[in-house]
Design a protein around this motif. Sequence first.
Motif, short mmCIF file in Angstrom:
data_model
loop_
_atom_site.label_atom_id
_atom_site.label_comp_id
_atom_site.label_asym_id
_atom_site.label_seq_id
_atom_site.Cartn_x
_atom_site.Cartn_y
_atom_site.Cartn_z
N MET A 1 -20.87 6.32 -12.41
CA MET A 1 -20.55 7.74 -12.25
C MET A 1 -20.56 8.45 -13.59
N GLY A 2 -20.06 7.79 -14.62
CA GLY A 2 -20.13 8.37 -15.96
C GLY A 2 -21.56 8.53 -16.43
N LEU A 3 -22.38 7.54 -16.15
CA LEU A 3 -23.80 7.62 -16.50
C LEU A 3 -24.46 8.78 -15.78
N ALA A 4 -24.12 8.99 -14.52
CA ALA A 4 -24.68 10.11 -13.76
C ALA A 4 -24.29 11.45 -14.41
N GLY A 5 -23.06 11.54 -14.86
CA GLY A 5 -22.63 12.76 -15.54
C GLY A 5 -23.40 13.01 -16.82
N LEU A 6 -23.63 11.96 -17.58
CA LEU A 6 -24.42 12.11 -18.81
C LEU A 6 -25.86 12.50 -18.50
N LEU A 7 -26.42 11.93 -17.45
CA LEU A 7 -27.79 12.27 -17.07
C LEU A 7 -27.91 13.72 -16.62
N VAL A 8 -26.94 14.21 -15.86
CA VAL A 8 -26.97 15.61 -15.45
C VAL A 8 -26.83 16.52 -16.67
N GLY A 9 -25.96 16.16 -17.59
CA GLY A 9 -25.83 16.94 -18.83
C GLY A 9 -27.12 16.95 -19.62
N GLY A 10 -27.80 15.81 -19.68
CA GLY A 10 -29.09 15.75 -20.36
C GLY A 10 -30.13 16.60 -19.68
N PHE B 1 -34.42 13.26 -14.89
CA PHE B 1 -33.01 13.03 -15.19
C PHE B 1 -32.14 13.25 -13.95
N TYR B 2 -32.45 14.29 -13.16
CA TYR B 2 -31.69 14.54 -11.94
C TYR B 2 -31.89 13.41 -10.93
N ILE B 3 -33.11 12.91 -10.82
CA ILE B 3 -33.38 11.80 -9.90
C ILE B 3 -32.61 10.55 -10.32
N LEU B 4 -32.63 10.25 -11.63
CA LEU B 4 -31.90 9.09 -12.12
C LEU B 4 -30.39 9.24 -11.91
N ALA B 5 -29.88 10.46 -12.07
CA ALA B 5 -28.45 10.70 -11.82
C ALA B 5 -28.13 10.47 -10.36
N GLY B 6 -28.99 10.93 -9.47
CA GLY B 6 -28.77 10.71 -8.05
C GLY B 6 -28.80 9.23 -7.69
N ALA C 1 -23.48 3.65 -7.36
CA ALA C 1 -22.02 3.61 -7.44
C ALA C 1 -21.39 3.60 -6.06
N TYR C 2 -21.95 4.38 -5.15
CA TYR C 2 -21.44 4.40 -3.78
C TYR C 2 -21.66 3.05 -3.10
N LEU C 3 -22.84 2.50 -3.26
CA LEU C 3 -23.14 1.23 -2.61
C LEU C 3 -22.25 0.11 -3.14
N LEU C 4 -21.85 0.20 -4.39
CA LEU C 4 -20.95 -0.83 -4.95
C LEU C 4 -19.54 -0.74 -4.36
#
Length: 52
Positions: A7-16, A33-38, A44-47
């Motif tokens: 989830m933190g990685l997703a936030g960084l990717l959206v910021g990027g 970047f948006y696709i990678l964040a998604g 994260a959800y699947l985990l």
Amino acid sequence: MWSIVLMGLAGLLVGGALSFRQQKSPRWVPIVFYILAGLSLLAAYLLTLPGT
């Protein structure tokens, strides 16, 4: 634990993505970047699902 990291990685990717969009970079860069964040949020959800 890993879901929080993803989830933190997703936030960084959206910021990027927002940063690259603001810098007028090629259109495909923020889209990737948006696709990678998604995908990171999906992982994260699947985990968090109970194992079989």
